[in-house]
Design a protein around this motif. Sequence first.
Motif, short mmCIF file in Angstrom:
data_model
loop_
_atom_site.label_atom_id
_atom_site.label_comp_id
_atom_site.label_asym_id
_atom_site.label_seq_id
_atom_site.Cartn_x
_atom_site.Cartn_y
_atom_site.Cartn_z
N VAL A 34 58.95 46.15 15.64
CA VAL A 34 59.82 46.29 16.71
C VAL A 34 60.94 45.30 16.70
O VAL A 34 60.74 43.98 16.49
CB VAL A 34 58.96 46.23 18.16
CG1 VAL A 34 60.16 46.27 19.36
CG2 VAL A 34 57.93 46.88 18.26
N ALA A 35 62.41 45.79 16.94
CA ALA A 35 63.51 44.72 16.79
C ALA A 35 63.74 44.67 18.74
O ALA A 35 63.74 45.64 19.13
CB ALA A 35 64.76 45.56 16.21
N VAL A 36 63.98 43.48 18.83
CA VAL A 36 64.53 43.06 20.12
C VAL A 36 65.98 42.96 20.22
O VAL A 36 66.53 41.94 19.14
CB VAL A 36 63.86 41.77 20.64
CG1 VAL A 36 64.25 41.35 21.95
CG2 VAL A 36 62.59 41.94 20.70
N ILE A 37 66.43 43.73 20.91
CA ILE A 37 68.27 43.77 20.94
C ILE A 37 68.61 43.29 22.19
O ILE A 37 68.39 44.12 23.35
CB ILE A 37 68.85 44.98 20.40
CG1 ILE A 37 67.99 45.63 19.18
CG2 ILE A 37 70.25 45.07 20.59
CD1 ILE A 37 68.30 47.11 18.71
N ALA A 38 69.22 42.44 22.45
CA ALA A 38 70.12 42.00 23.61
C ALA A 38 71.68 42.25 23.75
O ALA A 38 72.18 41.90 22.71
CB ALA A 38 69.98 40.41 23.79
N LEU A 39 72.13 43.04 24.55
CA LEU A 39 73.10 43.71 24.59
C LEU A 39 74.19 42.78 25.44
O LEU A 39 74.35 42.76 26.52
CB LEU A 39 73.46 45.11 25.16
CG LEU A 39 72.52 46.23 24.40
CD1 LEU A 39 72.43 47.35 24.78
CD2 LEU A 39 73.08 46.17 22.80
N THR A 40 74.74 41.74 24.74
CA THR A 40 75.77 40.77 25.53
C THR A 40 76.67 40.44 24.33
O THR A 40 76.55 40.55 23.46
CB THR A 40 74.89 39.47 25.87
OG1 THR A 40 75.84 38.87 26.52
CG2 THR A 40 74.13 38.86 24.96
N LYS A 41 78.15 40.19 25.33
CA LYS A 41 79.03 40.00 24.26
C LYS A 41 78.74 38.41 23.96
O LYS A 41 79.66 38.03 23.00
CB LYS A 41 80.41 39.83 25.30
CG LYS A 41 80.65 41.36 25.53
CD LYS A 41 81.87 41.57 26.34
CE LYS A 41 82.11 42.95 26.78
NZ LYS A 41 83.17 43.33 27.64
N GLN A 54 54.51 43.40 15.09
CA GLN A 54 55.48 42.57 14.67
C GLN A 54 56.88 42.61 15.32
O GLN A 54 57.23 43.69 15.45
CB GLN A 54 55.62 42.88 13.23
CG GLN A 54 56.57 42.00 12.39
CD GLN A 54 56.90 42.52 10.87
OE1 GLN A 54 56.53 43.42 10.59
NE2 GLN A 54 57.63 41.66 10.21
N VAL A 55 57.15 41.62 15.90
CA VAL A 55 58.57 41.86 16.82
C VAL A 55 59.62 40.74 16.24
O VAL A 55 59.13 39.55 15.75
CB VAL A 55 58.06 41.34 18.18
CG1 VAL A 55 59.58 41.40 19.01
CG2 VAL A 55 57.04 42.35 18.65
N ILE A 56 60.66 41.31 15.81
CA ILE A 56 61.84 40.65 15.28
C ILE A 56 63.14 40.46 15.84
O ILE A 56 63.51 41.76 16.33
CB ILE A 56 62.10 41.06 13.65
CG1 ILE A 56 60.83 40.92 13.02
CG2 ILE A 56 62.95 40.46 13.09
CD1 ILE A 56 60.74 41.78 11.87
N PRO A 57 63.71 39.48 16.32
CA PRO A 57 65.01 39.17 16.93
C PRO A 57 65.96 40.31 16.19
O PRO A 57 66.05 39.91 14.85
CB PRO A 57 65.40 37.84 17.02
CG PRO A 57 64.12 37.22 16.90
CD PRO A 57 63.15 38.08 16.03
N SER A 58 66.87 41.14 16.66
CA SER A 58 67.60 41.94 15.89
C SER A 58 68.76 41.25 15.20
O SER A 58 69.47 41.60 14.15
CB SER A 58 68.17 42.98 16.80
OG SER A 58 69.26 42.45 17.54
N TYR A 59 69.19 40.09 15.53
CA TYR A 59 69.97 39.14 14.98
C TYR A 59 69.80 38.85 13.39
O TYR A 59 70.69 38.46 12.81
CB TYR A 59 70.65 37.91 15.76
CG TYR A 59 69.40 36.71 15.91
CD1 TYR A 59 69.14 35.95 14.86
CD2 TYR A 59 68.90 36.80 17.08
CE1 TYR A 59 68.49 34.88 15.12
CE2 TYR A 59 67.77 35.63 17.23
CZ TYR A 59 67.66 34.92 16.19
OH TYR A 59 66.72 34.02 16.24
N LEU A 60 68.51 39.04 13.28
CA LEU A 60 68.16 38.64 11.81
C LEU A 60 68.51 39.81 10.94
O LEU A 60 68.55 39.70 9.68
CB LEU A 60 66.65 38.27 11.74
CG LEU A 60 66.30 37.17 12.65
CD1 LEU A 60 64.68 36.69 12.57
CD2 LEU A 60 66.59 35.78 11.77
N VAL A 61 68.68 40.98 11.68
CA VAL A 61 68.66 42.00 10.48
C VAL A 61 70.01 42.82 11.00
O VAL A 61 70.50 43.58 10.29
CB VAL A 61 67.81 43.25 10.63
CG1 VAL A 61 66.24 42.45 10.06
CG2 VAL A 61 67.21 43.54 12.13
N GLY A 120 60.34 50.85 16.60
CA GLY A 120 60.77 50.69 17.79
C GLY A 120 61.58 49.77 18.02
O GLY A 120 62.09 48.73 17.37
N ALA A 121 62.25 49.79 19.32
CA ALA A 121 63.24 48.61 19.73
C ALA A 121 63.11 48.44 21.20
O ALA A 121 62.87 49.12 21.95
CB ALA A 121 64.54 49.23 19.29
#
Length: 108
Positions: free
Chosen positions: A47-54, A74-81, A104-105
Amino acid sequence: MGTTVNGGAWRSVVALCGLAMAVGCASTEMTNTWFDPAAMGQPLHKVAVIALTKDPGMRRMAETEASKQVKGTQVIPSYLVLSDEDLRSRDVVKAKLQDQGFDGALVM
């Protein structure tokens, strides 16, 4: 020509806002929950964790902290990918995550 607020007035406004938030949240109470057992899907494995912020720093902090909270997969911060530029296109995000095996996300 600007308007200034003295320190005492500013502190009063901040305190009033804080009090309003505390009182507003204090009255919320969960008394019952329900979920449909038939709605259970397949378990997620990556699963990718995505925070939508500027703010890129805020994005990294939020994704890292949320990733620490999710257990059992397995959970991965999206900034890594995904780059900040990638997040501007839903199609790019979807394609890159699928290519890297995400199923998943968690979008915040």
